[in-house]
Design a protein around this motif. Structure first.
Motif, mmCIF file in Angstrom:
data_model
loop_
_atom_site.group_PDB
_atom_site.id
_atom_site.type_symbol
_atom_site.label_atom_id
_atom_site.label_comp_id
_atom_site.label_asym_id
_atom_site.label_seq_id
_atom_site.Cartn_x
_atom_site.Cartn_y
_atom_site.Cartn_z
ATOM 1 N N ALA A 151 -7.857 -21.882 11.605
ATOM 2 C CA ALA A 151 -8.333 -21.758 12.984
ATOM 3 C C ALA A 151 -8.736 -20.325 13.311
ATOM 4 N N VAL A 152 -7.943 -19.345 12.854
ATOM 5 C CA VAL A 152 -8.282 -17.941 13.094
ATOM 6 C C VAL A 152 -9.589 -17.584 12.386
ATOM 7 N N PHE A 189 -12.997 -16.051 14.116
ATOM 8 C CA PHE A 189 -13.706 -14.874 13.617
ATOM 9 C C PHE A 189 -15.182 -15.196 13.357
ATOM 10 N N THR A 190 -15.424 -16.369 12.802
ATOM 11 C CA THR A 190 -16.801 -16.773 12.515
ATOM 12 C C THR A 190 -17.614 -16.908 13.790
ATOM 13 N N ILE A 191 -17.019 -17.493 14.818
ATOM 14 C CA ILE A 191 -17.709 -17.676 16.105
ATOM 15 C C ILE A 191 -17.979 -16.338 16.772
ATOM 16 N N LEU A 192 -17.083 -15.364 16.583
ATOM 17 C CA LEU A 192 -17.225 -14.054 17.243
ATOM 18 C C LEU A 192 -18.319 -13.190 16.622
ATOM 19 N N TRP A 193 -18.722 -13.467 15.396
ATOM 20 C CA TRP A 193 -19.659 -12.579 14.700
ATOM 21 C C TRP A 193 -20.958 -12.324 15.483
ATOM 22 N N PRO A 194 -21.621 -13.354 16.037
ATOM 23 C CA PRO A 194 -22.865 -13.090 16.785
ATOM 24 C C PRO A 194 -22.647 -12.259 18.049
ATOM 25 N N MET A 195 -21.394 -12.112 18.502
ATOM 26 C CA MET A 195 -21.101 -11.389 19.737
ATOM 27 C C MET A 195 -20.752 -9.919 19.489
ATOM 28 N N LEU A 225 -17.174 -13.522 4.954
ATOM 29 C CA LEU A 225 -15.769 -13.564 4.532
ATOM 30 C C LEU A 225 -14.933 -14.589 5.300
ATOM 31 N N PRO A 226 -14.908 -14.565 6.655
ATOM 32 C CA PRO A 226 -14.053 -15.533 7.356
ATOM 33 C C PRO A 226 -14.428 -17.000 7.128
ATOM 34 N N PRO A 227 -15.718 -17.391 7.185
ATOM 35 C CA PRO A 227 -15.994 -18.816 6.968
ATOM 36 C C PRO A 227 -15.607 -19.294 5.575
ATOM 37 N N VAL A 228 -15.861 -18.480 4.561
ATOM 38 C CA VAL A 228 -15.474 -18.894 3.212
ATOM 39 C C VAL A 228 -13.949 -18.955 3.090
ATOM 40 N N SER A 229 -13.246 -17.978 3.682
ATOM 41 C CA SER A 229 -11.780 -18.011 3.673
ATOM 42 C C SER A 229 -11.254 -19.264 4.368
ATOM 43 N N GLY A 230 -11.879 -19.614 5.493
ATOM 44 C CA GLY A 230 -11.462 -20.807 6.215
ATOM 45 C C GLY A 230 -11.680 -22.078 5.406
ATOM 46 N N VAL A 231 -12.816 -22.164 4.718
ATOM 47 C CA VAL A 231 -13.082 -23.328 3.872
ATOM 48 C C VAL A 231 -12.057 -23.429 2.747
ATOM 49 N N LEU A 232 -11.719 -22.295 2.151
ATOM 50 C CA LEU A 232 -10.699 -22.292 1.103
ATOM 51 C C LEU A 232 -9.349 -22.763 1.653
ATOM 52 N N GLY A 233 -9.015 -22.354 2.886
ATOM 53 C CA GLY A 233 -7.791 -22.816 3.507
ATOM 54 C C GLY A 233 -7.784 -24.322 3.697
ATOM 55 N N LEU A 234 -8.902 -24.872 4.152
ATOM 56 C CA LEU A 234 -8.990 -26.321 4.343
ATOM 57 C C LEU A 234 -8.918 -27.067 3.012
#
Length: 386
Positions: free
Chosen positions: A273-274, A278-284, A356-365
């Protein structure tokens, strides 16, 4: 228990602290920083390869003898390293120190579990695991500071002192613990290669890969996301380290209360979830540190929350060969660390730190799914040695 915790702290600090004095070692020994970095690689690879071999070979040894020999070799290797004048010699000494760590580290957790009442096993394992996160939050900064004040050789001298203190405390204060039972090698292999254990080990490697990928490159990521300067990054690293210590302890409590499987679902779920936030915050970007810092702290806690649950799960499944299972877990952990650093470097060079965060999140899932398969396999048949 304090002796076990301190020994874990010393072994893991010795592994990680090289990064803090790498430029000084490279300059003094006349090699490039990339070559000097192989001191870290050699240590990690040696532990990953040697830990399961040592666990099988030394299963019948008294634990005091295991710790005594390992810490004596570790202390001697660091003493000689403090006076080393050549890179090849220093590299060989790092391998010796790594072999000592491979010999002792799984036994530290196995002894903690053996001393624990069944209902408090998670907390006892978490106590020793605090040494791992403490090495990141306290040991590495302290060792780096010592190197900055008195030179990199003083860092190795300090590690030798730490090894000596750990040796004295364990040999003097460790309650007698019987060696592991006699289990035929074929039976050990059957248990350790069973689906519940192999799938659990693979899931652990995936979680470590995702966590270490972001941790290794957290500095450039924070710079890109929040324009974080050096001092701000240092504060975030320290806060995340202490959050990791809290996460391990709370993960131990959760393991005792909820069981390993439910604890793992919660920890990996929060981590994923974190990473999504992080992934959502990148464009901001640039994002305020008042937003980023709490997320980094939660991430630090969640990343290490799983450790007691993973080890308690392996001990319960493996039964009489639990120590060997923990050694394999050490190997898979170091593999995850190595793959995380390598994969993160590729993502950073091919894309940007945004990957980094999206790939880390996918690995977590993925890890969560593999843990689910492992739990299902465990329900269908117990792999414990007969």
């Amino acid at each position: 228990m304090c002796g076990l915790l301190f020994a874990a702290f010393v072994f893991y600090t010795d592994d990680y602290v090289i990064a803090g004095v790498l430029p000084e070692i490279a300059a003094d020994l006349g090699v490039s920083e990339s070559v000097a970095g192989q001191l870290v690689t050699a240590f990690s690879v040696a532990v990953a390869v040697a830990a399961p071999v040592a666990a099988v070979a030394l299963a019948r040894w008294p634990r005091r003898a295991v710790f005594g020999i390992a810490l004596t070799a570790f202390t001697a290797a660091n003493i000689v390293a403090a006076f080393s004048g050549s890179f090849p010699l220093l590299l060989g000494l790092r391998v010796i120190a790594a072999l000592a760590a491979a010999m002792a580290t799984p036994a530290l957790f196995a002894v903690a579990a053996a001393l624990a009442p069944q209902e408090r096993q998670g907390r006892f394992i978490a106590t020793v695991a605090l040494g791992v996160t403490g090495s990141i939050a306290i040991g590495v900064p302290l060792g780096t500071w010592i190197g900055g004040q008195w030179g990199w050789r003083a860092t190795f001298a300090a590690m030798a002192v730490g090894g000596l203190v750990a040796l004295v405390s364990l040999v003097a204060a460790l309650p007698p613990t019987p060696p592991g039972p006699v289990v035929a090698l074929r039976e050990q292999v059957r248990v350790l290669t069973s689906k519940p254990i192999l799938l659990g080990l693979t899931a652990n490697a995936l979680t470590i890969t995702g966590s270490m990928m972001l941790l290794t490159y957290l500095a450039p990521y924070l710079t890109d996301l929040a324009n974080a300067g050096t001092e701000t990054r240092a504060v975030i690293f320290a806060a995340s380290g202490f959050a990791a210590m809290a996460g391990i302890w709370l993960g131990g409590l959760a393991t005792d209360r909820w069981g390993p499987d439910r604890t793992l679902i919660g920890g990996i779920g929060v981590f994923a979830a974190v990473m999504a936030v992080f992934t959502i915050l990148w464009p901001m970007r640039p994002v305020s540190m008042w937003v980023v810092a709490p997320l980094a702290i939660v991430w630090g806690g969640a990343a290490f929350w799983n450790s007691p649950a993973i080890q308690a799960r392996l001990l319960r499944l493996a039964g009489p060969v639990g120590g060997q299972a923990l050694a394999l877990n050490t190997s898979f952990t170091y593999i995850g660390v190595a793959v995380g650093g390598g994969l993160g470097g590729v993502l950073l060079s091919v894309f940007t730190s945004a990957a980094l965060p999206p790939v880390s999140g996918v690995l977590g899932l993925l890890a969560l799914g593999v843990f689910g398969l492992a739990a299902g396999a465990a329900r269908r048949g117990a792999p414990a040695a007969r």
